[in-house]
Scaffold this active site. Structure first.
Site, short mmCIF file in Angstrom:
data_model
loop_
_atom_site.label_atom_id
_atom_site.label_comp_id
_atom_site.label_asym_id
_atom_site.label_seq_id
_atom_site.Cartn_x
_atom_site.Cartn_y
_atom_site.Cartn_z
CE LYS A 133 0.90 -0.44 -3.50
NZ LYS A 133 -0.43 0.16 -3.63
CB SER A 143 -2.50 -1.82 -6.32
OG SER A 143 -2.34 -0.70 -5.46
CB SER A 162 -4.81 0.35 -3.81
OG SER A 162 -5.07 0.12 -5.16
#
Lengths: 477, 484, 95
Positions: free
Chosen positions: B76, B151, B175
């Site tokens: 990420k 997210s 997330s």
């Protein structure tokens, strides 16, 4: 109207740890800009603070020394504001739960009395970097080497009533942190600086007047002058029908005045909250015990011991314990000389004089405690007189070596052979028969003349006491 | 190759069925060919990946192999990577190349994995749809008109579309779990303090936790085994030994006590999701688990408390983005204040600004007690609910998200509705517990997620519970059309 | 709690965020509705509840006082917007 001044001080002292409070970067002073600012000090994204054990130990030591409550659990909080020398946009400090709680410090007053000044709290926090305002094509340069240096902020109660008391408190605190070896106390380098909260009120009035905060004062002289100026400014303002505004003011040492930085209305909203990157600090009983054991003898206790053990006067003891280095020096000297009074006189007289003249600290005195003690021993065993000793001291200061070597090479050894002194004396009596008769006849003043002549003849090396003794014999004969 | 799990790829690499370079090139090719429709990557680090793959092949040849040597994965874009851009989905860091690796990155590198690239995400991890990214929205591979969740939307979409066998994520309020649910993959948020936060760009420090998104629980166990562990650079990292998470995957679930909080099955839950979750729970009953009805009475306060705690911490965490030492600085600032305000105003998106503003407000003089302190107290209540529940159950189950993936743009203008899509995940972060989402079935061809919540440091139990389910179901094996 | 334009501007200044004049009403509206959501917390009495700042009960670990960082100024300043002579440059700070 008669006015009373009310002063509280916030002292920021840099702690003498090797690494920073939340990072492993060096705290050494004077490095090239930004060469001692690591990712944590720079506040780069994702990096995290880890607390330095030594900073905590030093705060504990300080707390114990002022007889304060040490919080079993204290919390780091973020103080949020934007400033270019504050890399993260917040300063990690302590707010609601500081590590050191209420304590006190006793100061000596000019009239010989003492006064207890309350300490509200002391907390750990990180220092900011430095803004350099020299011209970079109209821009400011930021050096973050200092960012993250551990600070202990010591907040006093509003207990001081004159600029002199404020100075006495600041000096005493300065001496204490150096005794504890938790700070080098170097004021030029900013290791020890203070903010002063100042207000005035009509004498006898209970409630405090509106206070102003004087920022960033970094010398004893400035703290006195800044407060003096501010007190006068406030009194004048009120007497002319004005009102003191609560605000932050900056002391300008060049102009000798304070000027407004920001008012209460513009006061910062720091939005303190517990730092989620750091957990509560727990002070265990073992840590407290270790702190207690590491405490050196404190200035007040040392002073009392000097008075009772060495029969020094109050003033002498105060002077000799003003700094830990001075006291240590004194104790090293008397360990060898076993003569506290004579040693104290030499340290407070000749040595202090030379140090002051060259603006040196006792730690870098060219005459070490051992050297001074060696010289004092020669005074005590009558090898040299006190007067000659001054010459020896000066030579030691100039780097000519130990006292014995100087006495030897310069031939300063006292003449103690009474035969030799007697023959000199005989010569002088023979050359001055009239004066000798007058002395015999009771004109005692002439005693000095004869002794002086002998000393002159022997270049000061005759033992004056011995000369006196011999002269008396001559008169009786 | 892309349909194999990490466990299968690991065997293939060791047995010489293919090399890490071949495997890496295969995934890079898929990313190049297929990611245009998804936008799940911000950066593809082809050169680095091939170098790491070659190194892994050399290690394999020399017999120095760990289970993950040569396995490709994606990070990420919130994890700092030395030498490769770390944007955090923001214009603020569009030019930011960290001079250090996050601990998680360091650990995965040391385990011999190959980094394919950095995945897209909501800006600074603030969002539940991956629409707040400066680099554009990510699309859900099951239906590219819908969101992948957020997210960690890029990570979830990339794993679902078989562009990578695994991706890392971070979970502050759901997330990892919510996008895992919306994209039909397995996501694990560990106990707070289990995975180091060092080098993971902070959103809300007391809530953030990194973890893996994978196809299977077994894969998650392998990755977590590397990511977990004590890190002296993170004061909130906890020094507890890391167990072998793969060891107990097949433990019997007979007698397992599963708590079903009534608050997780009430109003607002999509009936299709509810059915899928109930069907999954029936499977557990078949495996001998015992169902216990429980209550987490303060559940309704989790979203309100979270929207004080998280913004408060973020408003302070994001102050370091000031245009002085790194990141975006506006053109020709007229003075210092202008530099701060415009740099931050121009480089932060609307959602980030909203949260900074709310957070600054909640901490400001006069409001601290009513908002921040109150939220911290509510947090204690929420945490106590779980504590009590875990006295009588082993795990808690419920839906991960109240609805399947929603349409792109559908909630973008309504922050409150968006915030409520994390209604079942947020409490877990406030309490600091570990939580997982695994594929539980499909609603109108869109994935539904089952959330499994465990007690502190019981990741191994969660993985065991998830793995056993995946042994008897195939939801996690289904591949979105066009990505087979 | 309802925030007006003035409130938004005040907080935006505190947070050093430039916000376009025309966006202020939308922010005011959004922030007000977030506060409405948040204020649901008031439905529960928390008088005797201890605030919880961290999910775990752990206490702060202490680091040994050792210097372990070396000078990496050049590397760190490569990513800076403006530096000169090793200093970060910002618009003039007026005290």
């Amino acid at each position: 109207m008669e006015w009373e001044t009310v002063i509280g001080l916030e002292i920021h002292t840099q702690l003498a740890s090797k690494s920073k409070i939340f990072s492993a970067a060096s705290t050494a002073y004077g490095a090239e800009p930004n060469t001692q600012a690591c990712t944590v000090d720079l506040g780069l994204p994702g990096v995290l603070p880890v607390l330095n054990k030594e900073a905590v130990s030093m705060a504990i030591k300080f707390g114990l020394a002022i007889d304060a409550e040490i919080a079993p659990r204290s919390v780091f909080a973020r103080k949020n504001y934007f400033y270019p020398d504050l890399p993260k946009g917040y300063q990690i400090s302590q707010f609601e739960l500081p590590i050191v709680g209420k304590g006190s410090l006793t100061i000596e007053l000019d009239d010989g009395g003492t006064k207890v000044i309350g300490v509200t709290r002391a907390h750990l926090e990180e220092d900011a970097g430095k803004s350099l305002h020299e011209d970079f094509h109209g821009m400011t340069g930021i050096d973050l080497n200092r960012a993250g240096t551990p600070l202990l902020e010591i907040v006093s109660e509003p207990d001081m009533r004159s600029p002199q008391e404020a100075v006495a408190y600041m000096k005493k605190m300065h001496s204490l942190v150096r005794y504890l070896q938790i700070s080098d106390g170097n004021m030029q380098e900013g290791s020890f600086r203070c903010d002063a909260n100042v207000s005035v009120r009509p004498k006898g009035q209970q409630e405090f007047g509106t206070r102003t905060e004087l920022k960033n004062i970094n010398s004893f002289r400035y703290v006195e002058r800044a407060i003096e100026f501010e007190v006068e400014r406030q009194i004048e303002l009120i007497e002319n029908g004005g009102e003191v505004v609560q605000e932050t003011r900056l002391y300008d040492p060049d102009k000798g005045e304070t000027r407004s930085m920001r008012s209460k209305e513009e006061a910062m909203d720091y939005r303190y909250f517990p730092d989620p990157d750091l957990l509560p600090v727990e002070i265990t009983t073992e840590m407290l015990e270790r702190g207690r054991q590491s405490l050196p003898e404190l200035p007040d206790a040392k002073k009392q011991r000097f008075i009772s053990d060495f029969k020094l006067s109050e003033d002498d003891a105060a002077l000799l314990t003003a700094s830990r280095e001075m006291a240590d020096y004194f104790e090293s000297v008397i360990e060898i000389t076993e003569d506290p009074k004579l040693s104290a006189n030499w340290i407070m007289g000749e040595l202090t004089g030379f140090l002051n003249k060259e603006n040196r600290e006792i730690n870098d005195s060219p005459v070490s405690a051992g050297m001074l003690a060696g010289m004092i021993l020669r005074i005590k065993d009558n090898t040299i007189s006190g007067k000659i000793a001054k010459e020896v001291f000066e030579a030691m200061w100039a780097g000519e070596g130990e006292a014995d070597a100087i006495i030897d090479s310069r031939g300063l050894k006292q003449i103690t052979d009474s035969g030799a002194i007697e023959s000199v004396l005989d010569e002088i009596i023979a050359a001055n028969p009239k004066q000798f008769e007058q002395l015999k006849g009771g004109k005692d003043k002439l005693m000095g003349f004869f002794v002086g002549q002998v000393m002159k003849q022997t270049q000061g090396k005759a033992n004056p006491a011995q000369v006196n003794e011999l002269m008396k014999k001559k008169l009786e004969a | 190759m892309h349909n194999k799990t990490i466990a299968e790829l690991s065997r293939g690499l060791r047995e010489g069925d293919f090399s890490s370079e071949e495997l890496t090139r295969h995934f890079l090719e898929r990313i190049n060919r297929l990611d245009n429709s998804l936008n799940s990557f911000i950066t593809v680090s082809e050169e680095l990946a091939l170098a790491q793959a070659k190194q892994a092949d050399a290690q394999i040849a020399a017999g120095e192999v760990g289970a993950l040597t040569g396995i490709p994965l994606a990070q990420k874009d919130i994890f700092c990577t030395d030498g490769v851009k770390t944007s955090c989905g923001s214009k603020m860091l569009d030019n930011f190349i960290a001079p250090y690796n996050a601990t998680s990155v360091e650990q995965l590198n040391a385990a011999g994995t190959v980094m394919l690239g950095k995945t897209n995400m909501d800006e600074f991890a603030m969002g539940s749809s991956n629409e707040t990214s400066f680099y554009g929205a990510v699309k859900n591979p099951w239906n590219t008109d819908t969101v992948p969740g957020g997210s960690s939307g890029g990570s979830a979409a990339a794993v679902a579309a078989r562009l990578t066998p695994c991706a890392t994520g971070t979970d502050t309020g759901g997330s990892i779990r919510q996008p895992a649910a919306l994209c039909g993959v397995t996501g694990l948020k560990p106990t707070y303090g289990r995975v180091s936060r060092y080098g993971m760009i902070a959103f809300a420090s007391s809530l953030d936790q990194g973890g893996p998104l994978t196809r299977t629980a077994e894969d998650a166990a392998m990755i977590l085994g590397v990511m977990a562990g004590f890190d002296e650079r993170d004061s909130t990292s906890i020094d507890t030994p890391v167990p072998d998470y793969t060891a107990g995957l097949n433990d019997d679930l007979n007698g397992l006590k599963i708590g079903l909080p009534k608050e997780y099955f009430g109003e607002g839950l999509d009936s299709g999701i509810g059915d899928a979750v109930h069907a999954a729970i029936d499977e557990y009953k078949k495996m001998g688990a015992e169902i216990v009805d429980i209550s987490l009475p303060n559940t309704h306060l989790a979203v309100p408390a979270y929207y004080v705690v998280a913004p408060a911490e973020c408003s302070s965490n994001l102050s370091r983005f000031d245009g002085v030492r790194f990141g975006y600085r506006c053109e020709d600032p007229k003075d210092l204040e202008d530099m701060y305000k415009r740099s931050r105003g121009e480089a932060f998106g609307a959602e980030v600004k909203r949260r900074i503003l709310i957070g600054a407000y909640a901490l400001s003089s006069g409001y601290y007690d009513a908002y921040y302190l109150k939220a911290q107290k509510v947090r204690r209540l929420i945490s106590a609910d779980f504590k009590q529940a875990f006295e009588s159950v082993d795990v808690i189950m419920g839906p991960t998200s109240p609805t399947p993936a929603f349409g792109l743009g559908e909630k973008a203008d309504d922050p409150i509705t968006m915030y409520l899509s994390d209604i079942y995940t947020i409490a877990v972060n406030l309490a600091g517990l570990p939580g997982m989402s695994i594929p539980a079935g499909f609603v109108n061809n869109m994935p539904a997620g089952l959330q499994i919540i465990g007690n502190y440091f019981e990741e191994a139990k969660l993985l065991n519970v998830a793995h056993k389910f995946q042994q008897i179901t195939d939801h996690h094996q289904r591949t979105p059309a066009g990505f087979e | 709690m309802s925030l007006d334009k003035h409130d938004v501007e005040k907080i935006a200044h505190l947070a050093r965020l430039a916000i376009n004049e025309e966006d202020v009403p939308t922010y005011a509206q959004n922030l007000s509705s977030i506060l409405d959501l948040v204020e649901q917390m008031n439905s529960v009495n928390t008088d005797d509840v201890e605030p919880m700042a961290h999910p775990t009960d752990a206490v702060q670990r202490l680091r040994e006082d050792e210097v372990r960082e070396t000078n990496q100024r050049e590397r760190f300043q490569k990513i800076a917007p403006q530096v000169e002579n090793g200093l970060y440059l910002v618009p003039r700070v007026i005290e």
